[in-house]
Each structure stands twice: as C-alpha cells, then as structure tokens.
Design a protein around this motif. Structure first.
Motif, PDB file in Angstrom:
ATOM      1  N   ASP A 116       0.826  -1.211   0.000  1.00 54.86           N
ATOM      2  CA  ASP A 116       0.000   0.000   0.000  1.00 54.86           C
ATOM      3  C   ASP A 116       0.862   1.264   0.000  1.00 54.86           C
ATOM      4  OD1 ASP A 116      -1.804  -2.029   0.363  1.00 54.86           O
ATOM      5  OD2 ASP A 116      -2.798  -1.135   2.084  1.00 54.86           O
ATOM      6  N   ILE A 117       1.929   1.261   0.767  1.00 57.35           N
ATOM      7  CA  ILE A 117       2.822   2.426   0.827  1.00 57.35           C
ATOM      8  C   ILE A 117       3.582   2.559  -0.480  1.00 57.35           C
ATOM      9  CG2 ILE A 117       4.877   3.379   1.948  1.00 57.35           C
ATOM     10  CD1 ILE A 117       3.751   2.243   4.586  1.00 57.35           C
ATOM     11  N   ARG A 118       4.102   1.443  -0.985  1.00 57.31           N
ATOM     12  CA  ARG A 118       4.823   1.507  -2.260  1.00 57.31           C
ATOM     13  C   ARG A 118       3.898   1.988  -3.376  1.00 57.31           C
ATOM     14  NH1 ARG A 118       6.115  -3.809  -1.014  1.00 57.31           N
ATOM     15  NH2 ARG A 118       5.407  -4.479  -3.075  1.00 57.31           N
ATOM     16  N   ALA A 119       2.660   1.502  -3.393  1.00 55.90           N
ATOM     17  CA  ALA A 119       1.700   1.919  -4.423  1.00 55.90           C
ATOM     18  C   ALA A 119       1.371   3.407  -4.283  1.00 55.90           C
ATOM     19  CB  ALA A 119       0.429   1.085  -4.322  1.00 55.90           C
ATOM     20  N   LEU A 120       1.259   3.872  -3.057  1.00 54.45           N
ATOM     21  CA  LEU A 120       0.996   5.291  -2.824  1.00 54.45           C
ATOM     22  C   LEU A 120       2.122   6.158  -3.377  1.00 54.45           C
ATOM     23  CD1 LEU A 120      -0.970   7.276  -1.370  1.00 54.45           C
ATOM     24  CD2 LEU A 120       0.548   7.089   0.606  1.00 54.45           C
ATOM     25  N   LEU A 121       3.351   5.685  -3.287  1.00 49.81           N
ATOM     26  CA  LEU A 121       4.502   6.424  -3.801  1.00 49.81           C
ATOM     27  C   LEU A 121       4.671   6.247  -5.308  1.00 49.81           C
ATOM     28  CD1 LEU A 121       6.926   5.640  -0.874  1.00 49.81           C
ATOM     29  CD2 LEU A 121       5.780   7.820  -1.343  1.00 49.81           C
ATOM     30  N   TRP A 122       4.225   5.132  -5.835  1.00 50.21           N
ATOM     31  CA  TRP A 122       4.328   4.852  -7.269  1.00 50.21           C
ATOM     32  C   TRP A 122       3.275   5.622  -8.062  1.00 50.21           C
ATOM     33  CZ3 TRP A 122       0.543   2.607 -10.338  1.00 50.21           C
ATOM     34  CH2 TRP A 122       0.944   2.216 -11.615  1.00 50.21           C
ATOM     35  N   THR A 123       2.094   5.783  -7.497  1.00 50.23           N
ATOM     36  CA  THR A 123       0.956   6.367  -8.208  1.00 50.23           C
ATOM     37  C   THR A 123       1.213   7.770  -8.753  1.00 50.23           C
ATOM     38  OG1 THR A 123      -0.599   4.953  -7.032  1.00 50.23           O
ATOM     39  CG2 THR A 123      -1.499   6.963  -8.006  1.00 50.23           C
ATOM     40  N   PRO A 124       1.764   8.710  -7.978  1.00 50.03           N
ATOM     41  CA  PRO A 124       1.992  10.044  -8.567  1.00 50.03           C
ATOM     42  C   PRO A 124       2.897   9.999  -9.792  1.00 50.03           C
ATOM     43  CG  PRO A 124       2.270  10.129  -6.190  1.00 50.03           C
ATOM     44  CD  PRO A 124       2.136   8.687  -6.560  1.00 50.03           C
ATOM     45  N   GLY A 125       3.926   9.183  -9.759  1.00 51.74           N
ATOM     46  CA  GLY A 125       4.810   9.063 -10.919  1.00 51.74           C
ATOM     47  C   GLY A 125       4.066   8.522 -12.124  1.00 51.74           C
ATOM     48  N   SER A 126       3.207   7.538 -11.904  1.00 57.27           N
ATOM     49  CA  SER A 126       2.414   6.976 -12.990  1.00 57.27           C
ATOM     50  C   SER A 126       1.472   8.028 -13.568  1.00 57.27           C
ATOM     51  CB  SER A 126       1.624   5.771 -12.482  1.00 57.27           C
ATOM     52  OG  SER A 126       0.834   5.236 -13.505  1.00 57.27           O
ATOM     53  N   LEU A 127       0.858   8.799 -12.700  1.00 60.60           N
ATOM     54  CA  LEU A 127      -0.043   9.857 -13.161  1.00 60.60           C
ATOM     55  C   LEU A 127       0.712  10.933 -13.941  1.00 60.60           C
ATOM     56  CD1 LEU A 127      -2.400  10.159 -10.063  1.00 60.60           C
ATOM     57  CD2 LEU A 127      -2.893   9.076 -12.282  1.00 60.60           C
ATOM     58  N   ILE A 128       1.938  11.224 -13.522  1.00 61.84           N
ATOM     59  CA  ILE A 128       2.766  12.184 -14.257  1.00 61.84           C
ATOM     60  C   ILE A 128       3.026  11.676 -15.666  1.00 61.84           C
ATOM     61  CG2 ILE A 128       5.103  13.157 -14.396  1.00 61.84           C
ATOM     62  CD1 ILE A 128       4.977  13.436 -11.298  1.00 61.84           C
ATOM     63  N   LEU A 129       3.377  10.395 -15.800  1.00 58.36           N
ATOM     64  CA  LEU A 129       3.614   9.817 -17.128  1.00 58.36           C
ATOM     65  C   LEU A 129       2.359   9.878 -17.987  1.00 58.36           C
ATOM     66  CD1 LEU A 129       5.771   6.651 -16.365  1.00 58.36           C
ATOM     67  CD2 LEU A 129       6.516   8.819 -17.355  1.00 58.36           C
ATOM     68  N   ILE A 130       1.233   9.535 -17.402  1.00 56.51           N
ATOM     69  CA  ILE A 130      -0.035   9.562 -18.141  1.00 56.51           C
ATOM     70  C   ILE A 130      -0.350  10.986 -18.588  1.00 56.51           C
ATOM     71  CG2 ILE A 130      -2.543   9.264 -17.909  1.00 56.51           C
ATOM     72  CD1 ILE A 130      -1.831   6.807 -16.076  1.00 56.51           C
ATOM     73  N   TYR A 131      -0.163  11.955 -17.700  1.00 57.78           N
ATOM     74  CA  TYR A 131      -0.427  13.347 -18.052  1.00 57.78           C
ATOM     75  C   TYR A 131       0.461  13.792 -19.221  1.00 57.78           C
ATOM     76  CZ  TYR A 131      -0.539  18.362 -18.142  1.00 57.78           C
ATOM     77  OH  TYR A 131      -0.629  19.651 -18.578  1.00 57.78           O
ATOM     78  N   MET A 132       1.760  13.505 -19.115  1.00 58.47           N
ATOM     79  CA  MET A 132       2.672  13.937 -20.175  1.00 58.47           C
ATOM     80  C   MET A 132       2.315  13.284 -21.506  1.00 58.47           C
ATOM     81  SD  MET A 132       6.434  14.423 -18.423  1.00 58.47           S
ATOM     82  CE  MET A 132       6.682  12.706 -18.060  1.00 58.47           C
ATOM     83  N   ALA A 133       1.999  11.998 -21.484  1.00 60.34           N
ATOM     84  CA  ALA A 133       1.654  11.290 -22.726  1.00 60.34           C
ATOM     85  C   ALA A 133       0.351  11.811 -23.307  1.00 60.34           C
ATOM     86  CB  ALA A 133       1.566   9.790 -22.458  1.00 60.34           C
ATOM     87  N   ALA A 134      -0.655  12.008 -22.467  1.00 59.84           N
ATOM     88  CA  ALA A 134      -1.944  12.506 -22.952  1.00 59.84           C
ATOM     89  C   ALA A 134      -1.819  13.932 -23.479  1.00 59.84           C
ATOM     90  CB  ALA A 134      -2.985  12.432 -21.838  1.00 59.84           C
ATOM     91  N   SER A 135      -1.068  14.763 -22.769  1.00 64.02           N
ATOM     92  CA  SER A 135      -0.854  16.139 -23.203  1.00 64.02           C
ATOM     93  C   SER A 135      -0.143  16.179 -24.551  1.00 64.02           C
ATOM     94  CB  SER A 135      -0.033  16.881 -22.143  1.00 64.02           C
ATOM     95  OG  SER A 135       0.311  18.166 -22.575  1.00 64.02           O
ATOM     96  N   THR A 136       0.839  15.312 -24.717  1.00 65.63           N
ATOM     97  CA  THR A 136       1.555  15.239 -25.988  1.00 65.63           C
ATOM     98  C   THR A 136       0.638  14.783 -27.112  1.00 65.63           C
ATOM     99  OG1 THR A 136       3.608  14.754 -24.815  1.00 65.63           O
ATOM    100  CG2 THR A 136       3.543  14.196 -27.154  1.00 65.63           C
ATOM    101  N   LEU A 137      -0.161  13.775 -26.827  1.00 66.56           N
ATOM    102  CA  LEU A 137      -1.101  13.266 -27.832  1.00 66.56           C
ATOM    103  C   LEU A 137      -2.099  14.343 -28.254  1.00 66.56           C
ATOM    104  CD1 LEU A 137      -2.198  10.922 -29.519  1.00 66.56           C
ATOM    105  CD2 LEU A 137      -3.581  10.273 -27.531  1.00 66.56           C
ATOM    106  N   LEU A 138      -2.649  15.054 -27.274  1.00 64.67           N
ATOM    107  CA  LEU A 138      -3.609  16.107 -27.603  1.00 64.67           C
ATOM    108  C   LEU A 138      -2.957  17.218 -28.429  1.00 64.67           C
ATOM    109  CD1 LEU A 138      -5.612  16.319 -24.260  1.00 64.67           C
ATOM    110  CD2 LEU A 138      -6.380  15.392 -26.465  1.00 64.67           C
ATOM    111  N   THR A 139      -1.730  17.565 -28.091  1.00 67.38           N
ATOM    112  CA  THR A 139      -1.034  18.581 -28.865  1.00 67.38           C
ATOM    113  C   THR A 139      -0.816  18.111 -30.297  1.00 67.38           C
ATOM    114  OG1 THR A 139       0.065  19.426 -26.876  1.00 67.38           O
ATOM    115  CG2 THR A 139       1.075  19.981 -28.997  1.00 67.38           C
ATOM    116  N   ALA A 140      -0.468  16.866 -30.458  1.00 64.15           N
ATOM    117  CA  ALA A 140      -0.220  16.325 -31.806  1.00 64.15           C
ATOM    118  C   ALA A 140      -1.516  16.240 -32.614  1.00 64.15           C
ATOM    119  CB  ALA A 140       0.420  14.947 -31.710  1.00 64.15           C
ATOM    120  N   LEU A 141      -2.626  15.937 -31.953  1.00 63.94           N
ATOM    121  CA  LEU A 141      -3.904  15.795 -32.653  1.00 63.94           C
ATOM    122  C   LEU A 141      -4.533  17.138 -33.020  1.00 63.94           C
ATOM    123  CD1 LEU A 141      -5.528  12.867 -30.663  1.00 63.94           C
ATOM    124  CD2 LEU A 141      -4.639  12.802 -33.001  1.00 63.94           C
TER     125      LEU A 141
END
Length: 154
Positions: free
Chosen positions: A128-153
C-alpha cells in the motif's frame, strides 16, 4: 533558440531529471552485485557457482534464491519497467513546449517519487505504501503522454 539545446531551460530540466534516473538505474546493478558478494549468494547462473579467483570456495547454496539480493533485483526490475516510459514521454512532452514551472514540477516530482519508491521498497514497506509512492509518478507519465497526444492531434 533550439528546442534540443542546453540553452533551452526546458530541455535542460528534462536532461537533469533523465540523467538522475539513468544514474539511479545504473547504480541498481552495482547494488545487486555488491549485495551478492556480501551475501555470498543469490547467484543466478550455474556457472556463477564455479570455483574462480572471485569465488574460491563455491557451494551449492550460492545458487539458491537470497531474499536480500532478490529485493534489489525487484527494485531494479521496477526501474527498468518505468524508466523507458519516462525517457520517451518526457522527451516528447518537451516538444510541446509546456511551461518551465510545470516541467520542473513534473520532471522533478517524478524523480522524487521514484526515489521515495526505492526507499520504501528497500525498507520492505507494505504494498500500500509503495503503491501510494508509485501512483503520482504513474499519473505524471499519463499526463505527459496525454498532453503530448492532444497537442499532436489538435
């Protein structure tokens, strides 16, 4: 100003974050080897149990799983699973020319979440603690990828 130049603070920020993560991943290999030597075990390949100058007194237990070595291998594998995504997503995202402040928050935030996750894994914190620390990084990756995709589209 060339976007892929150290004169560009956005690119420099990406390079600093990426370099920290690459160095951390490289250090994990050394930590695994150091732990194998210290434990005199956790070797994986049959030939590692042979008599050599570095292993003058081999024994069959050297090839048995060693939890202290395996913990570091799991941390290393986690890094190897996430680092390529950051390197690619971060690089593509800087091409969208986001604000420097946002880039600082996301890039350095990602580095900090990876370091915190490492400490949590190293000290055998619950999932649970490791997942709590992993989640923000995962969300950062998702945000960057989605933002890039939207810019490209659009």
């Amino acid at each position: 100003m060339d976007r892929l130049s150290f004169d560009n603070p956005l690119f420099a920020t990406y390079v600093i974050a990426a370099t920290f993560l690459i160095l951390k991943a490289a250090a994990m290999s050394w930590l695994v080897v150091f732990r194998m030597i210290r434990e005199n075990g956790g070797f994986r390949s049959p030939e590692d149990g042979r008599k050599t100058l570095a292993n003058p007194n081999p024994h069959p237990d050297q090839l048995a799983p060693n939890e202290r070595v395996e913990r570091l291998r799991r941390i290393q594998l986690n890094d190897l699973e996430s680092l390529p995504y950051f390197l690619v997503a971060g690089f593509l995202w800087i091409l969208t020319e986001p604000s420097l402040v946002l880039a600082h928050w996301l890039f350095y935030g990602y580095v900090l979440t990876r370091l915190a996750h490492f400490v949590a894994y190293w000290t055998a914190q619950i999932h649970d603690i490791r997942a709590l620390l992993w989640t923000p990084g995962s969300l950062i990756l998702i945000y960057m990828a989605a933002s890039t995709l939207l810019t490209a589209l659009f």
